[in-house]
Design a protein around this motif. Structure first.
Motif, PDB file in Angstrom:
ATOM      1  N   GLY A 200      -3.161  31.100  -1.144  1.00 27.43           N
ATOM      2  CA  GLY A 200      -2.771  29.852  -1.806  1.00 27.43           C
ATOM      3  C   GLY A 200      -3.330  28.634  -1.118  1.00 27.43           C
ATOM      4  O   GLY A 200      -3.824  28.689   0.008  1.00 27.43           O
ATOM      5  N   THR A 201      -3.251  27.558  -1.832  1.00 33.46           N
ATOM      6  CA  THR A 201      -3.631  26.266  -1.275  1.00 33.46           C
ATOM      7  C   THR A 201      -2.801  25.200  -1.981  1.00 33.46           C
ATOM      8  O   THR A 201      -2.142  25.486  -2.977  1.00 33.46           O
ATOM      9  N   VAL A 202      -2.836  24.019  -1.427  1.00 32.82           N
ATOM     10  CA  VAL A 202      -2.037  22.937  -2.002  1.00 32.82           C
ATOM     11  C   VAL A 202      -2.976  21.779  -2.328  1.00 32.82           C
ATOM     12  O   VAL A 202      -3.827  21.420  -1.507  1.00 32.82           O
ATOM     13  N   LEU A 203      -2.824  21.257  -3.509  1.00 33.93           N
ATOM     14  CA  LEU A 203      -3.627  20.109  -3.914  1.00 33.93           C
ATOM     15  C   LEU A 203      -2.697  18.912  -4.062  1.00 33.93           C
ATOM     16  O   LEU A 203      -1.628  19.009  -4.676  1.00 33.93           O
ATOM     17  N   PHE A 204      -3.115  17.802  -3.525  1.00 32.40           N
ATOM     18  CA  PHE A 204      -2.323  16.570  -3.648  1.00 32.40           C
ATOM     19  C   PHE A 204      -3.050  15.649  -4.598  1.00 32.40           C
ATOM     20  O   PHE A 204      -4.184  15.247  -4.332  1.00 32.40           O
ATOM     21  N   VAL A 205      -2.402  15.383  -5.708  1.00 38.12           N
ATOM     22  CA  VAL A 205      -3.015  14.524  -6.718  1.00 38.12           C
ATOM     23  C   VAL A 205      -2.230  13.217  -6.751  1.00 38.12           C
ATOM     24  O   VAL A 205      -1.015  13.223  -6.949  1.00 38.12           O
ATOM     25  N   GLY A 206      -2.895  12.133  -6.533  1.00 39.15           N
ATOM     26  CA  GLY A 206      -2.196  10.840  -6.524  1.00 39.15           C
ATOM     27  C   GLY A 206      -3.123   9.739  -6.973  1.00 39.15           C
ATOM     28  O   GLY A 206      -4.173   9.989  -7.571  1.00 39.15           O
ATOM     29  N   TYR A 207      -2.704   8.535  -6.689  1.00 39.20           N
ATOM     30  CA  TYR A 207      -3.498   7.374  -7.072  1.00 39.20           C
ATOM     31  C   TYR A 207      -4.049   6.709  -5.817  1.00 39.20           C
ATOM     32  O   TYR A 207      -3.439   6.788  -4.747  1.00 39.20           O
ATOM     33  N   GLY A 208      -5.138   6.058  -6.011  1.00 40.41           N
ATOM     34  CA  GLY A 208      -5.680   5.241  -4.936  1.00 40.41           C
ATOM     35  C   GLY A 208      -4.737   4.081  -4.689  1.00 40.41           C
ATOM     36  O   GLY A 208      -3.890   3.778  -5.525  1.00 40.41           O
ATOM     37  N   PRO A 209      -4.835   3.441  -3.549  1.00 38.10           N
ATOM     38  CA  PRO A 209      -3.879   2.361  -3.264  1.00 38.10           C
ATOM     39  C   PRO A 209      -4.068   1.194  -4.218  1.00 38.10           C
ATOM     40  O   PRO A 209      -5.202   0.889  -4.612  1.00 38.10           O
ATOM     41  N   ASP A 210      -2.964   0.616  -4.607  1.00 39.05           N
ATOM     42  CA  ASP A 210      -2.981  -0.546  -5.498  1.00 39.05           C
ATOM     43  C   ASP A 210      -3.220  -1.783  -4.636  1.00 39.05           C
ATOM     44  O   ASP A 210      -2.814  -1.819  -3.468  1.00 39.05           O
ATOM     45  N   THR A 211      -3.861  -2.762  -5.220  1.00 35.52           N
ATOM     46  CA  THR A 211      -4.093  -3.997  -4.462  1.00 35.52           C
ATOM     47  C   THR A 211      -2.756  -4.684  -4.219  1.00 35.52           C
ATOM     48  O   THR A 211      -1.986  -4.877  -5.160  1.00 35.52           O
ATOM     49  N   PRO A 212      -2.464  -5.034  -2.983  1.00 36.48           N
ATOM     50  CA  PRO A 212      -1.166  -5.666  -2.704  1.00 36.48           C
ATOM     51  C   PRO A 212      -1.043  -6.997  -3.442  1.00 36.48           C
ATOM     52  O   PRO A 212      -2.026  -7.728  -3.590  1.00 36.48           O
ATOM     53  N   GLU A 213       0.149  -7.258  -3.925  1.00 35.20           N
ATOM     54  CA  GLU A 213       0.398  -8.509  -4.646  1.00 35.20           C
ATOM     55  C   GLU A 213       1.269  -9.419  -3.786  1.00 35.20           C
ATOM     56  O   GLU A 213       2.041  -8.950  -2.961  1.00 35.20           O
ATOM     57  N   ASP A 214       1.140 -10.689  -4.068  1.00 32.53           N
ATOM     58  CA  ASP A 214       1.978 -11.718  -3.434  1.00 32.53           C
ATOM     59  C   ASP A 214       1.950 -11.635  -1.912  1.00 32.53           C
ATOM     60  O   ASP A 214       2.991 -11.670  -1.260  1.00 32.53           O
ATOM     61  N   LEU A 215       0.783 -11.489  -1.365  1.00 34.27           N
ATOM     62  CA  LEU A 215       0.679 -11.479   0.098  1.00 34.27           C
ATOM     63  C   LEU A 215       1.034 -12.879   0.601  1.00 34.27           C
ATOM     64  O   LEU A 215       0.490 -13.868   0.130  1.00 34.27           O
ATOM     65  N   SER A 216       1.965 -12.911   1.514  1.00 38.92           N
ATOM     66  CA  SER A 216       2.421 -14.198   2.024  1.00 38.92           C
ATOM     67  C   SER A 216       2.747 -14.040   3.498  1.00 38.92           C
ATOM     68  O   SER A 216       3.350 -13.042   3.903  1.00 38.92           O
ATOM     69  N   CYS A 217       2.305 -15.010   4.298  1.00 35.78           N
ATOM     70  CA  CYS A 217       2.566 -14.933   5.728  1.00 35.78           C
ATOM     71  C   CYS A 217       3.260 -16.211   6.176  1.00 35.78           C
ATOM     72  O   CYS A 217       2.898 -17.306   5.730  1.00 35.78           O
ATOM     73  N   GLU A 218       4.229 -16.061   7.029  1.00 33.19           N
ATOM     74  CA  GLU A 218       4.943 -17.223   7.554  1.00 33.19           C
ATOM     75  C   GLU A 218       5.506 -16.841   8.908  1.00 33.19           C
ATOM     76  O   GLU A 218       5.578 -15.657   9.266  1.00 33.19           O
ATOM     77  N   THR A 219       5.873 -17.879   9.655  1.00 31.66           N
ATOM     78  CA  THR A 219       6.493 -17.586  10.944  1.00 31.66           C
ATOM     79  C   THR A 219       7.865 -18.241  10.972  1.00 31.66           C
ATOM     80  O   THR A 219       8.085 -19.304  10.379  1.00 31.66           O
ATOM     81  N   SER A 220       8.741 -17.578  11.646  1.00 28.81           N
ATOM     82  CA  SER A 220      10.075 -18.147  11.754  1.00 28.81           C
ATOM     83  C   SER A 220      10.347 -18.642  13.165  1.00 28.81           C
ATOM     84  O   SER A 220      11.349 -19.281  13.419  1.00 28.81           O
ATOM     85  N   ASN A 221       9.412 -18.337  14.084  1.00 27.16           N
ATOM     86  CA  ASN A 221       9.691 -18.693  15.472  1.00 27.16           C
ATOM     87  C   ASN A 221       8.430 -18.988  16.279  1.00 27.16           C
ATOM     88  O   ASN A 221       8.511 -19.196  17.480  1.00 27.16           O
ATOM     89  N   PHE A 222       7.265 -18.997  15.660  1.00 22.54           N
ATOM     90  CA  PHE A 222       5.982 -19.197  16.341  1.00 22.54           C
ATOM     91  C   PHE A 222       5.742 -18.125  17.402  1.00 22.54           C
ATOM     92  O   PHE A 222       5.041 -18.356  18.380  1.00 22.54           O
ATOM     93  N   VAL A 223       6.330 -16.981  17.216  1.00 25.31           N
ATOM     94  CA  VAL A 223       6.068 -15.850  18.099  1.00 25.31           C
ATOM     95  C   VAL A 223       5.394 -14.747  17.281  1.00 25.31           C
ATOM     96  O   VAL A 223       4.408 -14.154  17.686  1.00 25.31           O
TER      97      VAL A 223
END
Lengths: 228, 1091
Positions: free
Chosen positions: B314-337
Motif C-alpha cells: 500500500g501507499t498513501v496519497l495526499f491530495v490537497g490544495y496549494g496555499p491560498d494567498t493570505p488576505e488582510d495582511l496587517s502588521c502593528e506593534t503594541s510595545n515596540f518590541v
C-alpha cells in the motif's frame, strides 16, 4: 474485524466499570495505595473491571481511529497479512495449554510488560494524529491504560510478586525502525489497536481466573457502596 | 593515354553523359560501379559509397578523384566506401573495379557536385540519463558536438522516451539549441506521468543541423543508442506500490503501480474504497490510473494492491490544495518590541501535519526572516517579528508554502504609524482636592520615540459620560499620569483609560480596567430655599427649607442652622439635624430675620435669609386655577410694589398627616406660572397662596384653588324624599365634602321614571326608558327640588348624580310611591253609574211611547207565519248552503283505502302494475339499478325457479335476468324516500331481489352497522330470501358457485304475487329461517356470525 471481545457488557455494567475506572485513575496511584487497605481480592476485582471498561472504551476509539485511517482499514473484512514489523508488538496470542500452565506471577508479569510497551506505542500514535478531537480521545485512553498498568502493578505487589525488571521492556524505538512510509505507519497503528484489543480480552480472562483463586475481601461491599 | 584523341573523345563523351545523368543512375554493364552516394557528417569530409552491379566476385577497387583540376588522387580499397574531402564546388571521380586476378573489368567516371552531397550529422551520444524517483523526473544530458561545426548554426534535437519492455513510445519532444563552435552539454528534464519505479524507461536522441550555406540535402542524424532507467520490476527483489507518500493537487491525474515478486499476480488495486481497472506494465508490474483526484481525508487516501498468496502492499496519497494567498495582511506593534503580523489564511489546503501550510515572514530591508508557528485551529494567523533598532520602515513578505505550491503577500509599514499600544494596566486614582484627581497607569511597552494620546472616560451616576483626551510623551515601560480637574465634589466617578499614538493614529488600545473613586466633600454651594409660616395662634413661626440638590450639597448635609436676628441681635439659634426640613421658633408677636445655613462635613453654605414679617392684606380673593398638562396654571395681576418677586405656596396633604408645605419663588416681572410637582394627584384640590415680596415683608395677594385634573365625583350626594303627594315628590340632598367632589362641582342631575324596586329591571340610567325625565340643577345653592306632574299611587325611581368637569358621579337611587288620588276615583265610579241610569231612563221612555208597535211586531194577538223571521231562517239554511257537510248525507262515504294509504307509494304501484304490460323491466346485469329499483316495479310473472332454470323466452335476451319482481318493500315502507342515499335505499328496500343484484348488495352490506340491521328487522315486510346470507358468502367459497341456483330455489313468490301481506312485521325475524333450509353447510357457517 477486531473481534476479540468477550460477551457484550450491558449499560449498567458500563457505568459501574466507568466508576471503577474513575477510582483507579485518581492521581495518587490508587491501585498501589488501595491494595494495602483493600487486599488482593478487591484489587484484582478492580483491575478486572478496569480491563472490561478499557475494552469498552477501545471499541469506540478503534472505530473512530480506523475511520480516520480511511479505507480499507475501516472495512469490516479487512484482514491484512501480519508484516514482520508488527512482530515488535507483544503478541497476546498464546497456546491454550501453555496459558493454563502459566503461574499467576508469569501471567501478571506478561500483562504488565505487554501494557507497558503498548502504552508507549500508543503515546507515539497520539502525536501523529491530524485531528484534535481524536488526539484528545487517544490522550484519554492513554491515561486509562496507564491506570491499568499501575493497577496490575498493585495486584502484583499485593500478592507479593516482584515487578518484572525494566517495566517497559526494551524501548520500542530500538530495534524496529520507524515506518518507512505512511501506509506502513497506518498498518502499525492498525495492528497496535488489534493487539491491544486482544490483550484486553486475554487480561479479562487472566483476572477472572485470578479472581476465583483469591476471593474478594468483605470490605469490597463497603467500597463499592461508596463508589456508587 | 590522355594524348590519344580517340580516348579524349571517349572521355569527353563519358563526362557529358555523366553530367547529364544523375550520378547514381545505373548505366554500365556488368561489374560497373553504380549508385555513388556521398554523405558528409561534418562538412569537411564526406563518405562516398557505391554499388557494383555484378554479382561476380571482384577484387580491389581503384578510386580516383580530382578536386579543383589538380592531379587526381587514387587509392585502392577492397570496400565500397571511401572518405574524401568535401569539394569546394565539384569533384570528378573515377572508379575502376578489378577482378580477383587483378584485371580491370569496369571503369566508371562520376562528377560529384556539392548539391549532390547529403549532410547528415553523426548520431549524438547520450552522456547520462538520470532518474529522480521522488519526482518521477528523468534528466537527459548530451553533448552537441558543436566544435565540429561553424559558429551559430541552429540545431534541432528530437528526444524520444520509451517505456516498458516492449519499448512503447511515450513521447517525442523537440529541443532547439545554437551551436557555438564548442562542445556544449545540454540537459533536458522530463516528468513522467508514471512513477519511474513502475517499469523501465528508455531515452534516445537525434538531431538536425540547419546549415544554410550548404546546398545539398540535409537530414536528421541517426538515433543515438537508447539509454535506460530500469524499473523496480527488473530488480530481482524489487517490489512495492509507487509513488510513495506523495502530495498532489486536487484534480491531478495520478498513476500508481504495484511491483511484485515473480510468480505473484496482482488481484486488484483500490484507491480509497474503489477498485480501479488494472493496466499491465510487465509480468511483475501493474498500474492503475486515477483521474481528477479529489481532496483526501486528514490521513490521506490509501492505495492498496492485493496480490495472490495474501500479498498486500500500500501507499498513501495526499491530495490537497496549494496555499491560498493570505488576505488582510496587517502588521502593528503594541510595545515596540515585537511586530505582530496577522492575516487570514484563505482556503484550507486540506493537508495536515508535516504537509501543512508553512509561513515565514521575511523582512527584505534587513534581510531577516522568521518562520511562523501558527495555530491551525484559529481562523486568523499571527506571526511575530522582532523590532529592529534604528529601523522604522519594514518591508514584509509573508511566504506561504506547502508541498503543492507556494505564494506570498507583502506589506510595507512605517512602524510609527502602526502603533496599537498595549492595554493600560495598574490604573490608580489619587485625590488632590474635592474637584480634582490624579490618575496613574502603566503601559507595558517602549514608546520613547512617539507621543501617546490617552483617552480617559469619566462617568458618574448623575452626569453624562465624558471623554477627556491627554497627550503625553511616551516612555519606556513607564507609568503615565494625568490630572483631572473640574470634577464635582462628593461624587462617585468611574475612570478607565485607553491610549493610541498621538501623531499617527492607528488604533486605540483596549480599555483598561475600571477604577472607582469618590471625590472629597466641599461646603454646600448655596443656602437652602426657605419659607416661613406663622402658626394660627401667631405665637410661633415655622421655618421650612428645601433639601439641596446633590450638585449643590457637595457632600452629605448633616444639619441646618436656623437663627433669628433682630437688628443684628440673635434672638434664637437652632441646629436642626437631618432629615428634618422644618423647625419652629417661638417668637411671640415679634418679627425677625431668619437665616438658615446648610452644613456638611466640609463646611457651611452661605446663609439664606427671610423675614418673618407678614404684611396685612385685605380683600383677598380666591380664584380658580386651570389644569394644564400635569401641572396647574396660575396667573395673577402685576403688583408694581412687589419689589422682590412673588412666592406661590401650597400644601400637599397625604392621608392623615398634616400637609407638607411647598413653595416656589418667581421674579417680580412674572404674572403667571405653571406649578408642577411630582406629588400632585388628579382629583385632589390644591390651594395655592400667592404672596408678594416687599422689602418690608411678605403680603398675601390672593388664594388660588385648582386641580391638575378634574375627575367625576366619587359618589352622588345623599338625598331624601321630604314629601310626597299624589302628583309630586319633594326631594332634598346634602352638600358633598370637597374630597368626594374630585373637581369643581358644576351641578346635579336628577332623573326619574316609573319603576318598581326590582333588581331584575335595568337601572334607570342605563335603560332607554322613554318615560325617563331628567332635571339638571346647576344652581349649587339649591338643595331641594319638587317633582311635579306625577301619577298618583305610582312607584317612581329617582336617581341623583353630581357632576364636575370630569364627569358624572355614580347615581344614588330612591324608590317613591306617590299617594292615591281619591277625587279621581270617585269620579271614575260615578260617571259610568250615571250613564247607565240615563240610558235606562231613555229606553223606558222610548218603550213606553212605542209600546203599540212593539206589541204588534213581537207579540201579535194572531201570529202570521209569513212574517215570522224565525222560520225563514231555518229554511234557508237547508236549501242554500251546501258547505255544511254535517247535513250532507250522500257524497261523504269513508275511504276504505285510507288504512293502507299511509303509503304514498301504494297508488304508484298500482300505476306501474298497469304499465308493466308494456314496459320492459329487465334488470341490468351489473346490479347498478339498486337505486332505481323502487321505480322499476312491475307485476309478477311466472315463478322464478322455472324462469331461471328453464330456457328463457325467445323474445328476451339470454343472459339478462328475466325475473321480474314487485317491490313489496316499496309498498310497505312509505318512509323511504326515493332521494335518500342509495345505501339506505338498498338496505331498507332489500326486498326480493334478482340474483344479478347480489354482488352489489354484497359490497354494500359489508358496511352495515348493527343499527341498520336492527332497522331491517323491524322494517315491516321482509323478503323471504335473506340478503345478508347471500352477501356473507365469499366468492371463492365452495357454496358460492351454486349460490345462484340455490338462491333461486327459496323464497315465496306466490305470496308476493298475491299482494297480500302474509307475514306481519313481527314475524319478519323468523321469516328467513325457513328459507335457510335450502342452504348448504358452508352457508350456514358463514351466516352464523351475522346472526
Amino acid at each position: 474485524m477486531l473481534n476479540v471481545a468477550g460477551e457484550p457488557p450491558g449499560d449498567s455494567w458500563g457505568i459501574f466499570a466507568f466508576l471503577c475506572a474513575a477510582l483507579c485513575n485518581l492521581p495518587t496511584v490508587p491501585a498501589l495505595n488501595g491494595t494495602e487497605e483493600l487486599g488482593a481480592g478487591q484489587s484484582i476485582q478492580k483491575t478486572y473491571d478496569l480491563t472490561r471498561y478499557l475494552e469498552h472504551q477501545l471499541r469506540t476509539l478503534a472505530g473512530t481511529y480506523l475511520n480516520y485511517l480511511g479505507p480499507p482499514f475501516n472495512e469490516p473484512d479487512f484482514n491484512p497479512p501480519r508484516l514482520a514489523r508488527a512482530e515488535r508488538l507483544p503478541s497476546a496470542t498464546v497456546d491454550l495449554d501453555l496459558w493454563r500452565g502459566l503461574t499467576d506471577n508469569a501471567r501478571l508479569a506478561a500483562n504488565y510488560r505487554a501494557y507497558s510497551r503498548l502504552l508507549k506505542y500508543l503515546r507515539g500514535l497520539d502525536s501523529q494524529v491530524g485531528t484534535v478531537e481524536l488526539r484528545h480521545r487517544l490522550g484519554h485512553f492513554c491515561s486509562s491504560l496507564q491506570g491499568l498498568v499501575l493497577s496490575i502493578a498493585g495486584v502484583m505487589s499485593s500478592l507479593g510478586y516482584p515487578l518484572p525488571a525494566g517495566p517497559a521492556g526494551p524501548p520500542p524505538s530500538s530495534g524496529t525502525p520507524a515506518a518507512p512510509n505512511d501506509f506502513l505507519k497506518k498498518m502499525d497503528d492498525f495492528w497496535l489497536l488489534k493487539e491491544l484489543q486482544t490483550w484486553l480480552w486475554r487480561s479479562a480472562k487472566d483476572f477472572n481466573r485470578l479472581k476465583k483463586k483469591v476471593p474478594p475481601a468483605v470490605v469490597t461491599l463497603r467500597i463499592e457502596a461508596r463508589g456508587f | 593515354m590522355w594524348t590519344n584523341p580517340n580516348l579524349r573523345c571517349l572521355l569527353a563523351l563519358a563526362i557529358l553523359c555523366l553530367t547529364s545523368l544523375v550520378h547514381s543512375r545505373e548505366i554500365g554493364s556488368q561489374g560497373d560501379p553504380q549508385n555513388l552516394k556521398c554523405v558528409t557528417h561534418n562538412l569537411r569530409k564526406m563518405v562516398c559509397t557505391w554499388d557494383i552491379s555484378s554479382k561476380r566476385r571482384h577484387g580491389q577497387t581503384e578510386f580516383c578523384y580530382t578536386i579543383d583540376d589538380v592531379i587526381p588522387k587514387c587509392f585502392k580499397t577492397k570496400e565500397k566506401k571511401v572518405e574524401i574531402p568535401v569539394p569546394g564546388s565539384s569533384t570528378t571521380v573515377k572508379i575502376t573495379t578489378y577482378s580477383i586476378s587483378g584485371t580491370a573489368f569496369a571503369t566508371r567516371h562520376f562528377e560529384i557536385h556539392k548539391k549532390d552531397i547529403s549532410f547528415v550529422p553523426l548520431a549524438p551520444r547520450i552522456l547520462s540519463l538520470t532518474p529522480d524517483f521522488s519526482t518521477s523526473t528523468l534528466t537527459l544530458k548530451w553533448s552537441d558536438n558543436g566544435s565540429a561545426f561553424p559558429y551559430g548554426l541552429d540545431a534541432s534535437w528530437e528526444i524520444e522516451i520509451l517505456r516498458k519492455e516492449t519499448m512503447e513510445d511515450v513521447t517525442r519532444e523537440s529541443y532547439n539549441s545554437k551551436l557555438t563552435h564548442e562542445d556544449i552539454i545540454h540537459s533536458w528534464n522530463w516528468k513522467s506521468d508514471m512513477p519511474l519505479e513502475c517499469t523501465s524507461h528508455y531515452a534516445r536522441i537525434r538531431h538536425y543541423i540547419n546549415i544554410t550555406q550548404f546546398d545539398g540535402h540535409k537530414d536528421w542524424s541517426d538515433w543515438s543508442p537508447v539509454e535506460v532507467v530500469p524499473g523496480k520490476d527488473t530488480e530481482p527483489s524489487g517490489s512495492g506500490l509507487f509513488p510513495q507518500d506523495t502530495v498532489v493537487a486536487v484534480g491531478s491525474n495520478v498513476t500508481f503501480c504495484c511491483v511484485h515478486e515473480e510468480g505473484r499476480q496482482v488481484q486488484r488495486m483500490s484507491y480509497g474504497a474503489k477498485d480501479y481497472p488494472l493496466i499491465r506494465l510487465s509480468s511483475r508490474s501493474s498500474a492503475i490510473r486515477v483521474l481528477n483526484a479529489s481532496a483526501s481525508d486528514a490521513s490521506g487516501t490509501n492505495i492498496v494492491c492485493r496480490m495472490s498468496e495474501n500479498g498486500m502492499d500500500g501507499t498513501v496519497l495526499f491530495v490537497g490544495y496549494g496555499p491560498d494567498t493570505p488576505e488582510d495582511l496587517s502588521c502593528e506593534t503594541s510595545n515596540f518590541v515585537i511586530i505582530k503580523c496577522t492575516w487570514k489564511p484563505g482556503r484550507a489546503s486540506g493537508l495536515y501535519g508535516v504537509r501543512g501550510t508553512k509561513y515565514s515572514l521575511i523582512e527584505s530591508i534587513s534581510g531577516k526572516n522568521v518562520s511562523c508557528e501558527v495555530n491551525e485551529m484559529k481562523k486568523e494567523r499571527v506571526c511575530g517579528f522582532p523590532v529592529l533598532a534604528d529601523q522604522k520602515t519594514y518591508s514584509f513578505v509573508l511566504g506561504v508554502s506547502n508541498p503543492i505550491g507556494q505564494t506570498e503577500a507583502s506589506l510595507l509599514v512605517d512602524l510609527n504609524q502602526r502603533v496599537n499600544p498595549e492595554t493600560p494596566e495598574k490604573l490608580t486614582v489619587s485625590e488632590n482636592s474635592s474637584t480634582s484627581v490624579r490618575l496613574r497607569w502603566f503601559i507595558n511597552g517602549s514608546f520613547a520615540e512617539i507621543r501617546l494620546l490617552c483617552q480617559i472616560e469619566i462617568s458618574s451616576a448623575h452626569s453624562e459620560q465624558k471623554l477627556h483626551n491627554v497627550s503625553m510623551p511616551g516612555g519606556k515601560f513607564s507609568t503615565y499620569t494625568a490630572q483631572l480637574n473640574a470634577l464635582h465634589p462628593y461624587t462617585k466617578y468611574r475612570f478607565r483609560v485607553r491610549c493610541s499614538a498621538a501623531d499617527h493614529f492607528w488604533r486605540w488600545s483596549d480599555w483598561s480596567g475600571t477604577e472607582e473613586h469618590t471625590t472629597l466633600e466641599a461646603p454646600p454651594a448655596r443656602g437652602p430655599d426657605i419659607w416661613r409660616e406663622r402658626s394660627p395662634s401667631g405665637k410661633s413661626l415655622r421655618i421650612f427649607w428645601k433639601p439641596l440638590s446633590l450638585s449643590e450639597a457637595n457632600g452629605k448635609i448633616v444639619s441646618h442652622e436656623v437663627s433669628c436676628y433682630l437688628l443684628e441681635e440673635s434672638l434664637e439659634h437652632k441646629e436642626v439635624t437631618e432629615p428634618s426640613n422644618s423647625t419652629e421658633i417661638k417668637l411671640g408677636r415679634n418679627d425677625c430675620v431668619i437665616s438658615v445655613v446648610a452644613k456638611n462635613h466640609a463646611g457651611s453654605s452661605p446663609p439664606s435669609r427671610i423675614t418673618s414679617v407678614e404684611l396685612p392684606s385685605d380683600n383677598v380673593k380666591t380664584d380658580r386655577a386651570v389644569a394644564m398638562g400635569n401641572g396647574i396654571y396660575i396667573s395673577w395681576n402685576s403688583y408694581p410694589n412687589m419689589t422682590c418677586g412673588y412666592i406661590v405656596k401650597w400644601c400637599h396633604s397625604s392621608g392623615s398627616e398634616p400637609c407638607s408645605v411647598d413653595w416656589q419663588k418667581f421674579p417680580s416681572n412674572t404674572t403667571d406660572a405653571v406649578i408642577k410637582s411630582a406629588l400632585f394627584r388628579p382629583g385632589v384640590r390644591y390651594n395655592f397662596s400667592l404672596y408678594g415680596c416687599k422689602s418690608s415683608g411678605y403680603q398675601l395677594l390672593k388664594n388660588i384653588t385648582g386641580y391638575t385634573k378634574e375627575l367625576p365625583p366619587k359618589r352622588a350626594p345623599n338625598f331624601t324624599v321630604e314629601e310626597t303627594s299624589s302628583d309630586s315628590i319633594l326631594v332634598k340632598w346634602e352638600d358633598m365634602p370637597i374630597e368626594d367632589c374630585q373637581g369643581f362641582l358644576e351641578g346635579y342631575r336628577l332623573s326619574f321614571a316609573k319603576g318598581e324596586k326590582d333588581s331584575l329591571k335595568p337601572r334607570l340610567l342605563e335603560s332607554g326608558n322613554p318615560e325617563l325625565k331628567v332635571k339638571n340643577i346647576t344652581d349649587l345653592t339649591k338643595k331641594s327640588l319638587k317633582i311635579l306632574d306625577l301619577q298618583g299611587k305610582t312607584s317612581y325611581q329617582l336617581d341623583l348624580q353630581a357632576y364636575t368637569a370630569g364627569g358624572l358621579s355614580p347615581p344614588n337611587s330612591l324608590y317613591v310611591v306617590t299617594k292615591e288620588d281619591s277625587v279621581g276615583l270617585i269620579i271614575a265610579i260615578l260617571i259610568p253609574v250615571a250613564v247607565v241610569v240615563l240610558l235606562g231612563v231613555v229606553a223606558s221612555i222610548f218603550c213606553y211611547r212605542k209600546r203599540e208597535w212593539i206589541k204588534e211586531t213581537f207579540y201579535p194577538e194572531i201570529p202570521n207565519p209569513e212574517n215570522s223571521k224565525a222560520l225563514q231562517f231555518q229554511k234557508n239554511i237547508c236549501e242554500g248552503n251546501k258547505s255544511l257537510k254535517t247535513l250532507e248525507m250522500n257524497p261523504c262515504t269513508p275511504n276504505s283505502v285510507e288504512v293502507v294509504e299511509t303509503q304514498s307509494a301504494a297508488p304508484k304501484i298500482e300505476d306501474t302494475e298497469m304499465m308493466s304490460a308494456t314496459t320492459d323491466t329487465i334488470v341490468p346485469e351489473d346490479g347498478s339499478d339498486s337505486e332505481t329499483e323502487n321505480h322499476v316495479v312491475v307485476s309478477y310473472c311466472p315463478p322464478i325457479i322455472e324462469e331461471e332454470i328453464s330456457n328463457p323466452p325467445m323474445d328476451e335476451p339470454v343472459g339478462l335476468s328475466q325475473v321480474v319482481y314487485i317491490d313489496i318493500q316499496s309498498m310497505y315502507q312509505p318512509q323511504i324516500k326515493p332521494e335518500e342515499e342509495s345505501e339506505i335505499d338498498i338496505v331498507t328496500t332489500a326486498g326480493y331481489k334478482p340474483q344479478m343484484q347480489l354482488p352489489v348488495s354484497a359490497l354494500k352490506i359489508e358496511s352495515r352497522s348493527p343499527a341498520e340491521e336492527e332497522s331491517d328487522k323491524t322494517a315491516g315486510y321482509r323478503p323471504q330470501a335473506n340478503t345478508n346470507a347471500w352477501n356473507m358468502d365469499t366468492p371463492d367459497s365452495p357454496g358460492s358457485v351454486e349460490s345462484n341456483n340455490e338462491n333461486a330455489s327459496f323464497g315465496s313468490p306466490c305470496s308476493i304475487n298475491s299482494r297480500q301481506f302474509l307475514l306481519p312485521p313481527k314475524d319478519d325475524e323468523d321469516s328467513p329461517k325457513p328459507s335457510n333450509t335450502g342452504w348448504s353447510f358452508t352457508h350456514f357457517f358463514q351466516n352464523k356470525p351475522n346472526d
